[in-house]
Motif scaffolding. Structure first.
Motif, PDB file in Angstrom:
ATOM      1  N   LYS A  37       1.178  -0.680  -0.087  1.00 49.53           N
ATOM      2  CA  LYS A  37      -0.182   0.392  -0.348  1.00 49.53           C
ATOM      3  C   LYS A  37       0.970   1.387  -0.386  1.00 49.53           C
ATOM      4  O   LYS A  37       0.719   2.265  -0.413  1.00 49.53           O
ATOM      5  CB  LYS A  37      -0.666   0.121   1.222  1.00 49.53           C
ATOM      6  CG  LYS A  37      -1.658  -0.877   1.399  1.00 49.53           C
ATOM      7  CD  LYS A  37      -3.120  -0.391   2.521  1.00 49.53           C
ATOM      8  CE  LYS A  37      -3.838  -1.237   2.892  1.00 49.53           C
ATOM      9  NZ  LYS A  37      -5.004  -1.773   3.971  1.00 49.53           N
ATOM     10  N   ARG A  38       1.864   1.365   0.860  1.00 52.68           N
ATOM     11  CA  ARG A  38       2.864   2.748   1.001  1.00 52.68           C
ATOM     12  C   ARG A  38       3.875   2.928  -0.240  1.00 52.68           C
ATOM     13  O   ARG A  38       4.354   1.979  -0.684  1.00 52.68           O
ATOM     14  CB  ARG A  38       3.372   2.670   2.164  1.00 52.68           C
ATOM     15  CG  ARG A  38       4.133   2.079   2.167  1.00 52.68           C
ATOM     16  CD  ARG A  38       5.163   1.362   3.884  1.00 52.68           C
ATOM     17  NE  ARG A  38       6.388   1.408   4.322  1.00 52.68           N
ATOM     18  CZ  ARG A  38       7.264   1.230   3.398  1.00 52.68           C
ATOM     19  NH1 ARG A  38       7.199   2.379   2.995  1.00 52.68           N
ATOM     20  NH2 ARG A  38       8.562   0.803   3.809  1.00 52.68           N
ATOM     21  N   LYS A  39       3.977   3.358  -0.495  1.00 53.66           N
ATOM     22  CA  LYS A  39       4.646   4.542  -1.353  1.00 53.66           C
ATOM     23  C   LYS A  39       6.920   4.301  -1.089  1.00 53.66           C
ATOM     24  O   LYS A  39       6.607   4.626   0.290  1.00 53.66           O
ATOM     25  CB  LYS A  39       5.421   5.214  -1.807  1.00 53.66           C
ATOM     26  CG  LYS A  39       3.905   5.925  -2.627  1.00 53.66           C
ATOM     27  CD  LYS A  39       3.543   6.406  -3.384  1.00 53.66           C
ATOM     28  CE  LYS A  39       2.365   6.780  -3.924  1.00 53.66           C
ATOM     29  NZ  LYS A  39       1.943   8.188  -4.996  1.00 53.66           N
ATOM     30  N   PRO A  40       7.559   3.762  -1.580  1.00 54.29           N
ATOM     31  CA  PRO A  40       8.788   4.211  -0.917  1.00 54.29           C
ATOM     32  C   PRO A  40       9.405   4.961  -0.107  1.00 54.29           C
ATOM     33  O   PRO A  40       9.398   5.702  -1.278  1.00 54.29           O
ATOM     34  CB  PRO A  40       9.572   3.042  -2.035  1.00 54.29           C
ATOM     35  CG  PRO A  40       8.755   2.858  -3.182  1.00 54.29           C
ATOM     36  CD  PRO A  40       7.360   3.079  -2.915  1.00 54.29           C
ATOM     37  N   MET A  41      10.105   5.160   0.341  1.00 59.97           N
ATOM     38  CA  MET A  41      10.786   6.775   0.507  1.00 59.97           C
ATOM     39  C   MET A  41      11.706   6.832   0.485  1.00 59.97           C
ATOM     40  O   MET A  41      12.491   5.565  -0.632  1.00 59.97           O
ATOM     41  CB  MET A  41      11.055   6.261   2.348  1.00 59.97           C
ATOM     42  CG  MET A  41       9.944   5.714   3.016  1.00 59.97           C
ATOM     43  SD  MET A  41       8.682   7.499   3.529  1.00 59.97           S
ATOM     44  CE  MET A  41       9.459   8.577   4.326  1.00 59.97           C
ATOM     45  N   PRO A  42      12.476   7.448  -0.030  1.00 59.45           N
ATOM     46  CA  PRO A  42      13.522   7.664  -1.232  1.00 59.45           C
ATOM     47  C   PRO A  42      14.939   7.017  -0.336  1.00 59.45           C
ATOM     48  O   PRO A  42      15.436   6.873   0.826  1.00 59.45           O
ATOM     49  CB  PRO A  42      14.300   9.813  -0.647  1.00 59.45           C
ATOM     50  CG  PRO A  42      12.661   9.934  -0.348  1.00 59.45           C
ATOM     51  CD  PRO A  42      11.772   9.312  -0.136  1.00 59.45           C
ATOM     52  N   GLY A  43      15.609   6.096  -1.106  1.00 58.19           N
ATOM     53  CA  GLY A  43      16.203   5.259  -0.826  1.00 58.19           C
ATOM     54  C   GLY A  43      16.021   3.805  -0.448  1.00 58.19           C
ATOM     55  O   GLY A  43      16.948   3.231  -0.848  1.00 58.19           O
TER      56      GLY A  43
END
Length: 96
Positions: A37-43
């Motif tokens: 569901k959640r978008k990946p964080m930067p990195g």
């Protein structure tokens, strides 16, 4: 008789529309996890797309592809990471 034909045509149109608006991964993919569901964080690594579900969506349920991407069901679930995180959190000792 004319009313029956109209009813049959409307029923078939409704079933066809409902079938085309569903999506393969949402229907057959199982539960959607928080990872999906959640978008990946930067990195963080990008989520992997279920190739079979994407092809089935395009060929069979083409408007439903939007539903799969919106719900995150098109992405492969991440296995084993939540169990590792939970285990490391319980075994870690607080520092004084």
């Amino acid at each position: 008789m004319r009313s029956f034909k109209k009813f049959t045509l409307m029923a078939l149109a409704t079933i066809t529309l409902a079938g085309s608006l569903t999506s393969c991964a949402t229907v057959f993919g199982g539960r959607v996890t928080d990872y999906q569901k959640r978008k990946p964080m930067p990195g963080e690594a990008q989520r992997q797309v279920r190739t079979g579900a994407l092809i089935a969506d395009i060929l069979l349920f083409w408007p439903g592809t939007i539903v799969d991407f919106a719900t995150g069901a098109i992405y492969k679930p991440q296995r084993g990471v939540t169990a590792q995180k939970a285990q490391s959190a319980t075994t870690a000792t607080p520092q004084k």
